[in-house]
Design an enzyme around this catalytic site. Sequence first.
Site, mmCIF file in Angstrom:
data_model
loop_
_atom_site.group_PDB
_atom_site.id
_atom_site.type_symbol
_atom_site.label_atom_id
_atom_site.label_comp_id
_atom_site.label_asym_id
_atom_site.label_seq_id
_atom_site.Cartn_x
_atom_site.Cartn_y
_atom_site.Cartn_z
ATOM 1 N N ASP A 1 0.855 -1.177 0.000
ATOM 2 C CA ASP A 1 0.000 0.000 0.000
ATOM 3 C C ASP A 1 0.900 1.239 0.000
ATOM 4 O O ASP A 1 1.623 1.487 0.966
ATOM 5 C CB ASP A 1 -0.901 -0.028 1.242
ATOM 6 C CG ASP A 1 -1.939 1.083 1.233
ATOM 7 O OD1 ASP A 1 -1.742 2.077 0.524
ATOM 8 O OD2 ASP A 1 -2.939 0.958 1.972
ATOM 9 N N HIS A 2 0.829 2.004 -1.061
ATOM 10 C CA HIS A 2 1.726 3.155 -1.189
ATOM 11 C C HIS A 2 1.382 4.278 -0.205
ATOM 12 O O HIS A 2 2.132 5.248 -0.081
ATOM 13 C CB HIS A 2 1.682 3.694 -2.624
ATOM 14 C CG HIS A 2 3.040 3.906 -3.215
ATOM 15 N ND1 HIS A 2 4.041 4.599 -2.569
ATOM 16 C CD2 HIS A 2 3.579 3.514 -4.410
ATOM 17 C CE1 HIS A 2 5.120 4.631 -3.322
ATOM 18 N NE2 HIS A 2 4.870 3.978 -4.446
ATOM 19 N N ARG A 3 0.276 4.142 0.494
ATOM 20 C CA ARG A 3 -0.060 5.155 1.488
ATOM 21 C C ARG A 3 0.755 4.990 2.773
ATOM 22 O O ARG A 3 0.957 5.964 3.501
ATOM 23 C CB ARG A 3 -1.558 5.085 1.823
ATOM 24 C CG ARG A 3 -2.478 5.425 0.669
ATOM 25 C CD ARG A 3 -3.923 5.156 1.045
ATOM 26 N NE ARG A 3 -4.157 3.742 1.347
ATOM 27 C CZ ARG A 3 -5.339 3.253 1.743
ATOM 28 N NH1 ARG A 3 -6.386 4.066 1.882
ATOM 29 N NH2 ARG A 3 -5.470 1.957 1.989
#
Length: 506
Positions: A476-478
């Site tokens: 998850d790039h968040r």
Amino acid sequence: MTTATLEEQLFRLPDLGEGLAEAEIIEWKVAVGDTVTIDQIVVDVETAKAAVEVPVPYAGTVLRLHAEAGTALAVGEPLITVGADASGGAATADGPCGTAPGGAVSADAAVERYREEEQAGSGNVLIGYGTGHGPATSRRRRRRAAVVAPSEASGGASTSGSGAAHAEAPIGVGILAHDGNPAPVAAGSQDPAVGLAPHAPRVISPLVRRMARDHGIDLAALVPSGPAGVVLRRDVEQAVVRAATQAPTEPAPAPNTPAQWASAPALASRERPASDGPERIPLRGVRRAVADKLSRSRTEIPDATTWVDVDATGLLEVKKAMEAAEPGRRVGLLALLARICVAGLGRYPELNSTVDTERREIVRYSEVHLGFAAQTERGLVVPVVRDAQRMTTVQLAAELTRLTELARDGHLPPDRLTGGTFTLNNYGVFGVDGSTPIINHPEAALLGAGRIVDKPWVVDGALAVRKVMQLSLSFDHRVCDGGVAGGFLRYVADCVERPAILLADV
């Protein structure tokens, strides 16, 4: 014509069209004890695409509501049961035209109403009730369903002049003259679809016609149980069951008489299985849960994937050494990868987290609840090893084996299918090299491992054949950037190639 009183009729959730297999009850418009009329709206349901008002095809008193508001029903499941009203009236077939005794609709009136709804559009969106879709309506009206009187079948003149008036009925709806007898076909009809049976079946629902066609059921041979002599879905289902239980009979002779000509199309349909397009399989149970979770993952998580090829020769040697140290002990490759992942999450805790979208926070966990993908007969499930950071490699191997057996037997407790913080997927067991795995929502990362194959590999400047596998990490790039994800994957790859690195974290 003799009146046929309906004592009790079960109405099931009908086919709502567009491939929708289920609907959720929103609000009942009636209650037990209420009196309903034919085509009265009795319930509002919601499908995956729209809210729909459902009319009931029977008149009488509501005896049972088979589902409460908020319940999801599949197409064909019981919806409402209607019985005779207090005056003894129900859906009957009597009288020449218009309303039959007891508030029901006569046979000709039912056909006429159906024809009018096909032309003008009744507003009902249920299959078989008419929706006013232009092209579909005109296509139906071009195909005629009629019956040849016995005199015409032998070349004699018609004894009734009302045949032309009935030639406009929708296909699949039987045609009756006002005296209740079969109406003749208009002179000069060349439609090959015109049946020669003495009584054409009265079928309103296209679903019923399709079921009969798919199973080779002759509708003209069925005894209708619906109001006004309508053939219902249950009539076809009962005929299918009877056909399956009957012993094979001798081949029918070639049609040489009008009676045999009438049954020839039905015989041909049984000999050649019909193909009406792709098979539709409802999403249910585990398959539906997996679909919902993966769809949510793709919708909510901005994921990225990175991968690397690694030399797993050293890891396999460690596996053999551990099993040889204690005869009978088995340590699988998945357990070794799990041990490495747990150590890697200790160094890169950003990946052992989730995103709370409502509070706009990243929730980072100190415990590692390790999920692993397991393929079962019921579909793909993800059992969870609780507090994997507290286990040794041997303990991890034993727990993975135990949970896998429970999952395949269908005895896995529900609490072992939720609460994971990181997932490991060994898709190499399917013989594939790599993949871009979908994150198991609401987790932040998933490590996938491909198959191990012999490949040429450079070792200390010399070419050698080594055991090579591919590792892929979806994250998850968040919760992190590529540097964290790449650092974790590189650590895992180094431990696979040089398992002694793990000693630094033991």
